[in-house]
Design an enzyme around this catalytic site. Structure first.
Site, PDB file in Angstrom:
ATOM      1  N   GLU A   1     -14.095 -12.405  -5.425  1.00 54.25           N
ATOM      2  CA  GLU A   1     -12.792 -12.068  -5.992  1.00 54.25           C
ATOM      3  C   GLU A   1     -11.626 -12.505  -5.100  1.00 54.25           C
ATOM      4  O   GLU A   1     -10.470 -12.378  -5.477  1.00 54.25           O
ATOM      5  CB  GLU A   1     -12.693 -10.552  -6.269  1.00 54.25           C
TER       6      GLU A   1
ATOM      7  N   GLU B   1       0.823  -1.206   0.000  1.00 54.00           N
ATOM      8  CA  GLU B   1       0.000   0.000   0.000  1.00 54.00           C
ATOM      9  C   GLU B   1       0.857   1.255   0.000  1.00 54.00           C
ATOM     10  O   GLU B   1       0.511   2.267  -0.613  1.00 54.00           O
ATOM     11  CB  GLU B   1      -0.932  -0.007   1.210  1.00 54.00           C
TER      12      GLU B   1
ATOM     13  N   CYS C   1      -8.136  -2.111   4.438  1.00 57.21           N
ATOM     14  CA  CYS C   1      -8.016  -3.379   5.164  1.00 57.21           C
ATOM     15  C   CYS C   1      -9.184  -3.665   6.090  1.00 57.21           C
ATOM     16  O   CYS C   1      -9.257  -4.734   6.687  1.00 57.21           O
ATOM     17  CB  CYS C   1      -6.697  -3.418   5.935  1.00 57.21           C
TER      18      CYS C   1
ATOM     19  N   LYS D   1     -14.815  -9.886   8.576  1.00 57.61           N
ATOM     20  CA  LYS D   1     -13.840 -10.755   7.902  1.00 57.61           C
ATOM     21  C   LYS D   1     -14.509 -12.024   7.377  1.00 57.61           C
ATOM     22  O   LYS D   1     -14.035 -12.646   6.434  1.00 57.61           O
ATOM     23  CB  LYS D   1     -12.713 -11.139   8.861  1.00 57.61           C
TER      24      LYS D   1
ATOM     25  N   GLU E   1       1.982   1.656  -3.430  1.00 57.24           N
ATOM     26  CA  GLU E   1       0.845   2.143  -4.216  1.00 57.24           C
ATOM     27  C   GLU E   1       0.661   3.640  -4.000  1.00 57.24           C
ATOM     28  O   GLU E   1       0.384   4.381  -4.952  1.00 57.24           O
ATOM     29  CB  GLU E   1      -0.424   1.386  -3.812  1.00 57.24           C
TER      30      GLU E   1
ATOM     31  N   SER F   1      -7.444   2.079  -1.759  1.00 57.39           N
ATOM     32  CA  SER F   1      -6.243   1.339  -2.131  1.00 57.39           C
ATOM     33  C   SER F   1      -6.663   0.002  -2.721  1.00 57.39           C
ATOM     34  O   SER F   1      -7.635  -0.600  -2.270  1.00 57.39           O
ATOM     35  CB  SER F   1      -5.379   1.110  -0.889  1.00 57.39           C
TER      36      SER F   1
ATOM     37  N   GLU G   1     -15.724 -11.014   4.192  1.00 55.68           N
ATOM     38  CA  GLU G   1     -14.610 -10.729   3.296  1.00 55.68           C
ATOM     39  C   GLU G   1     -14.034 -12.001   2.684  1.00 55.68           C
ATOM     40  O   GLU G   1     -13.735 -12.036   1.492  1.00 55.68           O
ATOM     41  CB  GLU G   1     -13.500  -9.990   4.060  1.00 55.68           C
TER      42      GLU G   1
ATOM     43  N   CYS H   1      -9.450  -1.937  15.110  1.00 58.63           N
ATOM     44  CA  CYS H   1      -9.749  -3.372  15.182  1.00 58.63           C
ATOM     45  C   CYS H   1      -9.900  -3.866  16.615  1.00 58.63           C
ATOM     46  O   CYS H   1     -10.623  -4.821  16.876  1.00 58.63           O
ATOM     47  CB  CYS H   1      -8.659  -4.179  14.495  1.00 58.63           C
TER      48      CYS H   1
END
Lengths: 525, 633
Positions: B397, B303, B330, B389, B306, B350, B392, B560
């Site tokens: 994908e 990242e 994230c 999560k 990036e 990102s 996720e 988190c």
């Protein structure tokens, strides 16, 4: 059958949004449009509204769901609603109910399979002279007999209920303001009191026509009979407090009054008693609109009504939503303002203090010779009142509406306490033929349906009281046992969040006491 | 189980100040004890300070007390009705009784009513909150005076969401979830519907949760007093995989669960059990235990690269596809929020995957080769603080390896319950290290668990790589204080006084750093969706944040460590203690910068040889996003 109009809902919604500045407070005006739509149309309309008001769509569906009396939608073509009975015309209403179920082949709370027809209960018609009352879509029918049902359902009835309602002859004795000459009060204020320079552009003065419980028909009566005087009271209040906007809040069951009221308001505008520069006074602007609520008895409690007017669920003091900027007063308070303005204009700013000195205006109903709207002087005794209304053989009465405990014969020498009338300005008389158990069942049923559901004691406790009463009436042993039930009833009185829950067990506890004392008179089977 | 703690009301997550006036004291009497209290304090808090315990249910340290359950009622002399101590603010001298007969009876009756509306209190050993249920904890105040019939289950359980399960028969209508979703998070997925006895909590048009705009943040789960809302626990599936001899089951553990799991065992918040956890997991039967810090460091490299690439394209090549600010990606709850409510800003996100997902992709490619395993036989599990999560890892994908990259995500609470079922006494186990080849814990990876941690790790790396200087030159001890703390939106700016040569790692994407000479990098950090919304609306309106370069967004208040899968209860004080533990771990580790992690250097040397943001990296470690409707999934 009379059918409904099915105009594009989005157009109707846009009109209301524009009138109310696309604020959340436009929701009470828009929701009636949504209530009559099919589920999928309602969904897309709510999404549209959600975009326009920038609130999550679930807020809108939540508000509508508050008022849904049953899980089934109202019939697309025909929505039949029968007004419940509360102590009068019980048998006639039962007969009509049965007949309707047979003719429409539906139970109460059901919609036909094709979605065209629905049958539901509506709020009790407060005036015994109008009952039994039946709604078919927006058309109301009064003094309905079973024989007339076929005509009514096929839209062939020539009943002119609108005029019957407007000219209903409710009995009233001389009320202290009834001789007041029109426009006297406002003109005396304009001469003697200075216009408040700080015109509160955002405040709204609300005339609350919702009594808060069935059988209390005082507000409706006073509004229709003394409308110009009520408006004068609003004007005076607006002048003194510096408010520019007014609202007349009609509960759903008085929706039939709207057309007439709007007509009268337009007449007032023509005479320059509403609008801009009223009666020639520069800067004195005030105008009023009429709102028919989605439900009934929301106006029982100010904070609930204010929440609803703001576009939130009408719950007592929920989420800390304040009542500002709505100033909510009952109809008779405006009449008192007008009276005080005419008689002692310089004291008008202390109107709350002064109006306590005036006699209370009370709706009296039940087993009495002359039910109606009375004024009750300070210091009047119960026995006196009973004589006045022709209820010499009364056994029990409630001072303060169905929210009040029961007073029995041994209390009849007491002076009527004006404080008791604050919860509801209504007195209900029960004669020797009354089935008290049935009456208490109806009362608990009302509180059960009107409860907002926020707090545990009211929401979950009242059904327990109701079930125990059923067991008792059925000759079974009360379950839970009497001492526990009494303790629960007391907890509901003490721990509920608002006055509705706190008053709900009053009649129930009184009946328990009466049963214990084993009074005679056909009250308990 | 944990003894009930009464915490004083601290600053709620939305930054409202504590509402009492310490200057003006009022003399009151509670239970015949006189005391002076600051004006505006609630009865509940005043009593707590004196050691007088008043049970509560619907109030919560993070939320506005509505006084709906009425459990906390007390008697105030002079008032006819009982008052809720959670929101009755003391402004005059009053006399309070917290245990008079009236109060006791009321409490018993109210609890009785609550229990009889809560389906399953007799079935407690099948309930995920057994032993940590707020209603169960109140049982000792009740004695069932009413003998009411128990409630039979009526409502179908809503299994539609990967992350959160709704068991509405257990709902006691405390309305916390509504307050959390509407006000604390500002999403508005849940609301009260109906009225009176038929009140219930619902989504828009009563849609199943999986079809609604729920972002899976699980903040409602964290605050539900019962199991009406709970996580979608797949630990049985994980155990089945472990029992299958053909399967090679590996687990990666994240810093936030490690810092908080001790709370499930009765330990005060703030003690990390990172290495005891490794031992426990091997006892359960995991074949390998890996450290998510590794892939957290990897995320920083990807990242960070990036960001530099985006800055180069934007500032030097004047490419208008390079939009700013760049948003971190994230937090899967945050990502879903953006997809639903601000899909037009997807280009700001990102493209880097989250550490969990990067790890999954690497395990089923690089690790599979190293360990000589068929990736089809590998089952990747992640121990996460996060309910989102679970959603996720099921995203279509997220299968760059050719298989579902991460098979299961388990939460802190689910793992603790699993240990308890197996009789594993986690806090008292021996410590053991993580497995290779993914190395051991780093400071830069560990701070991901706290709000501002991703940003701090990113800045440590970016500043060093660009300037060539150690970051300690600019921030003492490499602690970048401006990005730390619980304030809803934090801002920081870093001016780069000099630039050095481009390190070998980044030479494939950037020719030089000269264009950054003297540049001021403006960064911001937002945690909690309500704060994210403020920043996004500001950017859309062309406000201050529109000129920023990099913003860290976390769906959960506190980051988190406050995730939907973390131990219950949560409160500002508990989250602060967890943050303290995390930053203390950071101090203790020898490696505190992502680019210095030896395992990271090895992966770019051995596997991702073209460096960050290269073709292979994009294939495995980067992802794309899905615009969604604002009204449904």
């Amino acid at each position: 059958m009379p059918t409904k109009q099915n105009d594009s809902p989005i157009e109707a919604i846009n009109i209301q949004l524009e009138t109310h500045c696309s604020q959340r407070s436009s929701l009470p005006f828009i929701l009636p449009i949504l209530q009559n739509l099919s589920l999928s149309d309602a969904e897309s309309s709510m999404i549209y509204l959600s975009k326009k008001l920038d609130i999550p769509p679930v807020e809108i569906s939540s508000l509508i769901s508050f008022f849904n009396r049953s899980n089934s939608p109202s019939g697309r073509q025909t929505d039949v609603r029968l007004c419940k009975s509360m102590g009068f015309h019980k048998n006639q209403i039962k007969d009509i109910a049965q007949a309707l179920q047979t003719k429409l082949n539906l139970g109460f709370g059901e919609t036909s399979a094709d979605g065209n027809c629905s049958l539901r209960w509506a709020a009790c018609a407060d005036d015994p002279q109008l009952s039994p009352m039946l709604w078919v879509n927006d058309q109301v029918y009064t003094q309905v007999k079973v024989e007339e049902l076929d005509e009514i359902l096929s839209n062939n009835s020539n009943q002119d209920s609108q005029s019957k309602i407007m000219h209903s002859s409710t009995f009233t004795d001389g009320l202290f303001f009834s001789e007041l000459k029109p426009e006297l009060a406002i003109k005396s204020i304009l001469k003697k009191v200075v216009l408040n320079p700080n015109r509160a552009k955002s405040d709204v003065l609300v005339c609350n026509v919702d009594e808060g419980e069935p059988l209390a028909q005082k507000s409706r009566f006073l509004l229709t009979k003394y409308f110009p005087l009520v408006m004068e009271g609003m004007l005076i209040n607006a002048f003194v407090a510096g408010i520019e906007r007014g609202l007349i809040y009609l509960p759903n069951r008085y929706g039939y009054l709207k057309a007439n009221l709007e007509h009268e308001l337009s007449e007032l505008r023509k005479r320059n008693l509403l609008g801009v520069d009223i009666l020639g006074w520069k800067g004195f602007n005030f105008d009023v609109e009429v709102l028919v609520g989605l439900g009934d008895y929301v106006g029982r409690e100010e904070s609930a009504l204010a929440a609803f007017l703001k576009g939130y669920r009408p719950e007592f003091d929920a989420r800390g939503i304040s009542t500002l900027p709505y100033r909510i007063l009952a109809v008779d308070q405006f009449l008192k303002i007008a009276y005080l303005a005419a008689n002692s204009p310089y004291n008008i700013k202390n109107v709350e203090l002064e109006s306590c000195q005036l006699p209370a205006i009370v709706s009296i109903s039940g087993d009495c010779g002359q039910p109606g709207i009375y004024q009750v002087q300070n210091g009047m005794r119960i026995r006196e009142l009973l004589q006045r209304v022709g209820a010499d053989d009364a056994c029990v009465l409630q001072i303060g509406g169905i929210s009040a405990p029961l007073k029995t014969a041994e209390d009849f020498d007491q002076i009527i306490n004006p404080f008791d009338l604050q919860q509801a300005a209504s007195i209900i008389v029960y004669g020797p033929q009354t089935d008290l158990l049935e009456a208490v069942k109806d009362i608990l049923s009302f509180f059960h349906e009107t409860s907002c559901g926020q707090c545990v004691p009211c929401r979950n406790g009242i059904p327990v009281l109701m079930k125990s009463l059923q067991a008792y009436a059925g000759g079974k042993k009360m379950r839970p046992a009497l001492p526990e039930i009494r303790s629960l009833a007391e907890t509901i009185q003490l721990a509920s969040k608002c006055r509705l829950g706190q008053c709900a067990p009053n009649a129930f506890l009184s009946v328990l006491e009466i049963a214990e004392q084993d009074l005679r008179g056909g009250m308990l089977a | 189980m944990n003894p009930m703690k009464t915490e004083p009301f601290q600053t709620p997550v939305d930054g409202r100040p504590v509402e009492y006036n310490a200057e003006r004291l009022i003399d009151i009497i509670i239970d015949n004890q006189p005391v002076s209290v600051p004006e505006g304090i609630t009865i509940h808090e005043a009593a707590a300070r004196m050691g007088i315990f008043i049970p509560t249910l619907c109030s919560h340290p993070d939320l506005h007390p509505d006084g709906d359950c009425r459990v906390c009622v007390v008697e105030v002399e002079g008032l006819q009705t009982l008052q809720t101590s959670c929101n009755y603010r003391i402004t005059q001298p009053i006399r309070i009784r917290t245990n008079s007969l009236k109060v006791i009876r009321a409490r018993e009756n109210i609890l009785d009513l609550l229990f009889t509306k809560h389906c399953g209190y007799w079935d407690f050993n099948n309930c995920s909150r057994n032993g940590n249920c707020e209603l169960q904890a109140l049982a000792r105040f009740s004695n069932s005076p009413l003998h009411l019939p128990k409630k039979e289950p009526e409502i179908a359980i809503d299994h539609s969401s990967y992350s959160i399960i709704r068991e509405m028969d257990k709902c006691i209508l405390c309305r916390r979830c509504v307050q959390v979703c509407q006000e604390m998070q500002g999403i508005g997925c849940l609301e009260v519907s109906g009225h009176g006895e038929s009140t219930y909590i619902s989504t828009f048009m009563d849609k199943p949760l999986g079809d609604s705009v729920c972002i899976n943040c699980g903040q409602c789960v964290d605050r539900c007093p019962t199991a009406a809302l709970h996580t979608n626990d797949s630990s049985e599936d994980v155990l089945a995989a472990i029992a299958d001899p053909r399967k090679h089951v590996v687990i990666q553990t994240a810093p936030a669960p490690r810092a908080a799991i001790a709370e499930c065992f009765g330990i005060e918040p703030g003690r990390a059990l990172t290495f005891e956890l490794n031992t426990a997991l091997r006892q359960i039967g995991f074949d390998k235990v890996f450290d998510t810090n590794f892939s957290a460091d990897l995320t920083i490299l990807e990242e960070g690269a990036e960001l530099l690439e985006r800055l180069y394209h934007g500032l030097v090549l004047k490419d208008d596809q390079a939009v700013f600010p760049q948003f971190t990606s994230c937090s899967p709850g945050w990502v879903k929020y953006l997809e639903h409510f601000y899909p037009e800003m997807i280009p700001n996100l990102s493209s880097a995957k989250s550490p969990q997902q990067m790890f999954g992709a690497l395990i089923k490619t690089h690790y599979a080769k190293l360990a000589n395993l068929d990736p089809g036989d590998i089952v990747t599990v992640a121990l996460m603080p996060c309910t989102a999560k679970k959603f996720e890892c099921e995203r279509p994908e997220m299968a760059s390896s050719g298989f579902q990259d991460v098979d299961y995500a388990l939460t802190t609470v689910e793992m603790a319950n699993l240990f308890k079922r197996r009789g594993i006494d986690l806090p008292n186990l021996e410590k053991s290290d993580f497995d290779d080849p993914f190395g051991s814990a780093t400071g830069s990876g560990v701070i991901f668990g706290a709000t501002g941690g991703v940003m701090e790790a990113a800045l440590r790396t970016v500043i060093e790589l660009v300037t060539g200087d150690p970051v300690e030159k600019y921030f003492s001890n490499a602690d970048i204080q401006p990005v730390r703390g619980m304030e809803g939106v934090k801002k920081a700016s870093v001016t780069l006084p000099k630039t050095g040569p481009v390190p070998t790692l980044l030479q494939n994407i950037l020719p030089s750093f000269d264009w950054l000479q003297g540049a001021t990098l403006k960064v911001a950090i937002a945690h909690g969706i309500a704060n994210a919304k403020k920043v996004l609306d500001d950017i859309k309106a062309g406000g201050e944040f529109a000129s920023y370069h990099f913003i860290e967004f976390m769906a959960c208040p506190g980051g988190c460590l406050g995730g939907g899968g973390q131990p219950i209860p949560t409160s500002p004080a508990i989250r602060a203690a967890r943050a303290k533990a995390i930053y203390a771990e950071d101090q203790a580790y020898p490696v505190r910068k992502s680019h210095e992690n030896p395992a990271i250097m090895k992966i770019y040397h051995d596997f991702l040889t073209e460096g960050p943001c290269s073709h292979l990296s994009h294939q495995l470690l980067h992802t794309s996003y899905t615009p969604r409707s604002k009204y449904s999934n």
